[in-house]
Design an enzyme around this catalytic site. Structure first.
Site, PDB file in Angstrom:
ATOM      1  N   HIS A  49      36.655 -19.423   1.670  1.00 22.61           N
ATOM      2  CA  HIS A  49      35.423 -20.053   2.136  1.00 22.61           C
ATOM      3  C   HIS A  49      35.766 -21.139   3.152  1.00 22.61           C
ATOM      4  CE1 HIS A  49      31.429 -22.309   1.048  1.00 22.61           C
ATOM      5  NE2 HIS A  49      31.419 -21.809   2.261  1.00 22.61           N
ATOM      6  N   SER A  59       0.819  -1.218   0.000  1.00 22.44           N
ATOM      7  CA  SER A  59       0.000   0.000   0.000  1.00 22.44           C
ATOM      8  C   SER A  59       0.855   1.272   0.000  1.00 22.44           C
ATOM      9  CB  SER A  59      -0.935  -0.008   1.213  1.00 22.44           C
ATOM     10  OG  SER A  59      -0.197  -0.186   2.417  1.00 22.44           O
ATOM     11  N   GLY A  69      27.009 -16.439  -2.359  1.00 29.73           N
ATOM     12  CA  GLY A  69      26.620 -17.795  -2.000  1.00 29.73           C
ATOM     13  C   GLY A  69      25.212 -17.905  -1.460  1.00 29.73           C
ATOM     14  N   HIS A  91       8.316  -3.169  -0.441  1.00 28.86           N
ATOM     15  CA  HIS A  91       7.275  -2.722   0.476  1.00 28.86           C
ATOM     16  C   HIS A  91       7.833  -2.521   1.875  1.00 28.86           C
ATOM     17  CE1 HIS A  91       3.544  -2.036   2.405  1.00 28.86           C
ATOM     18  NE2 HIS A  91       3.377  -3.248   2.895  1.00 28.86           N
TER      19      HIS A  91
END
Length: 524
Positions: free
Chosen positions: A280, A26, A399, A70
């Site tokens: 990683h 809205s 990732g 939103h």
């Protein structure tokens, strides 16, 4: 007098931000009212998918993209996908509706409390106009910050601001432009060239930023000019060098000790367009072998500042490559024949992923753009694919799962006339599954190949790496993506035999299609 909405729309139109990816609520409706004819609103059914599509579109076009979210809840839903856009340095301009100004302090329903803090530290800039008259300027800043930083930005706007009438000062925003010009100086270029020429056994490490900046061909030319072996930096989200080129050595492993082992024997490592490094797996060891020096060239000041070793030059890699090509003499010799792919591995009871990738390589056009989100098949992918063109490979840069399906949709919308194939694991696919609806509604010409092995394959592999092989939650049986795709309006088929897969891949479709392939479990 023009309204804030009218000035904002005209500014976006002048800047070319006429494709909007969104899922409105809205608070956002007043901004979307009276959109000019040339605008296209691409609806996604979940904010994570919206950002993923915009990320793909931005990477495909190289331009900023407007995203419409939103308030706080919708912005929160988008944050997982936003991590990928941050790491890929995609210039997304995120806008979100805010409650009317008089209700923000009351924390009324749908008020975005402390809106400028919500998306930090992910976004490079976040703002909320101080008053309605500041809306056009704030929107312009969000766009310029995204362009200059190559990082997503976030703007929250109270929805009663859009209908406010503004004076002539606000319209001055329409004529604004902001540009960056930067490059290395003569002394820096001379020093770098001398260091390379003096090196006994230098090696290149190329990063995804080279492909983003359109430097794929220039990187190939420089490597060939000097006959330099080439590694791709760990965890690449784009491919900056042909992966079957005779100078290509592979993708660096994503562990400290493993990287050090890979560059052993080289006295100079020249890193272009990549952080140093995106590790990683925790593989302890020295950052570099003894006696090895590292020089990093990047236009990302943050990446240069946080590197744990080496010397960094913050500069556009393009002029650096151009200068080195002219300053350094060519090294003769070298094989220009591309390395043939090995015979694909096979498996019992299902297709091996290598067979699937070999079928893609043999049936798809050479300029196909692949969006890949199947981590457990990483080794099989690089063994079987032959990617020789810019913009051929895209992967979730941080990732974060849910990138593959929506990014493939965004890529196909941004790369009109170029084939796009999404290669998605069955675990990953569920995170962005509603992208199928958008693909169907907008008749996006994209092929989704879903590899179904019934597991979170990468997670199971990590279980063995971490010594925790018995954890729950790694199996996902019972998924039928053909039925799911049909429900979203995408034609789909399931294949279990190689000949059937080849036949399906050779066909073309005007809109989206999905091919589910049962595959054997593999490890990265």
């Amino acid at each position: 007098m023009p309204t804030a909405r009218r000035i904002a729309h005209e500014f976006l139109e002048r800047r070319g931000l006429t494709t909007i990816f969104g899922n409105p609520g809205s608070n956002e409706l007043p901004f979307l009212a009276e959109l000019p004819e040339g605008f296209r609103y691409v609806l996604g059914l979940h904010e994570g998918v919206v950002v993923g599509m915009a990320d793909g579109y931005a990477q495909a076009t190289g331009r900023p993209v407007l995203v419409n979210l939103h308030a706080a809840a919708g912005s929160g839903n988008a944050m997982g996908a936003l991590t990928n856009a941050v790491s890929s340095r995609s210039p997304l301009v995120l806008t979100a509706g805010q409650q009317v100004r008089s209700a923000i302090g009351l924390e009324a329903m749908l008020a975005n409390v402390e809106a400028t803090q919500l998306m930090r530290p992910l976004v490079g800039w976040a703002g909320e106009p101080s008053c309605a008259a500041d809306v056009p300027r704030s929107l312009a800043q969000a766009v310029f910050e995204a362009e200059l930083q190559r990082r997503p930005t976030y703007l929250s706007v109270p929805y009663d601001d859009w209908s406010a009438e503004l004076d002539a000062n606000a319209a001055l925003t329409l004529d604004r432009s902001v540009q960056r010009a930067s490059g290395p100086d003569e002394a820096q270029l001379r020093e770098l060239a001398q260091e390379l020429e003096a090196a006994r056994n230098p090696v290149l490490v190329l990063g995804a930023d080279l492909d983003t900046a359109g430097l794929f061909d220039r990187a190939v030319a420089f490597a060939e000019h000097r006959q330099l072996p080439v590694w791709v930096a760990p965890s690449p989200h784009r491919l900056p060098f042909p992966n079957r080129h005779p100078l290509f050595r592979g993708v660096l492993p994503a562990g400290i000790g493993a990287v050090s082992d890979a560059v052993a024997g080289h006295d100079l490592v020249l890193v272009l367009g990549a952080p140093v490094f995106r590790y990683h797996q925790h593989v302890p060891g020295p950052y570099l072998p003894e006696g090895t020096r590292l020089v990093q060239i990047t236009d990302d000041a943050g990446a240069a500042a946080r590197a744990p070793m080496g010397r960094a030059l913050v500069a556009d890699p393009g002029p650096v490559l151009a200068s080195l090509l002219t300053r350094l003499p060519a090294v003769p010799g070298g094989d220009r024949e591309f390395v043939p792919n090995p015979e694909p591995a096979t498996a019992e009871g299902a297709l091996h992923p290598e067979q699937v990738f070999a079928a893609l390589r043999e049936t798809q056009p050479a300029d196909t753009c692949y969006v890949v989100e199947s981590t457990s098949t990483n080794s099989a992918w690089w063994r079987q694919m032959d990617l020789r063109r810019p913009g051929s490979y895209f992967f979730p840069a941080a990732g974060g799962l849910g990138f593959g399906l929506p990014a493939a949709v965004g890529m196909a919308m941004g790369l009109e006339g170029r084939p796009v194939v999404g290669v998605i694991g069955d675990g990953s696919a569920n995170y962005g599954i509603t992208a199928l609806w958008t693909a169907a509604q907008y008749r996006v010409p994209v092929t989704f190949v879903v590899l179904r092995n019934g597991t979170y394959g990468a997670l199971r592999w990590f279980g063995s790496v971490l010594g925790t092989p018995d954890v729950p939650g790694t199996e996902i049986p019972g998924l039928d993506f053909t039925a799911i795709a049909a429900g979203y309006g995408v034609p789909a088929t399931a294949v279990t035999e190689l000949d059937d897969l080849r036949a399906q891949l050779k066909t073309t479709a005007a809109g989206p299609r999905l091919i589910q392939v049962d595959t054997a479990e593999t490890t990265p």
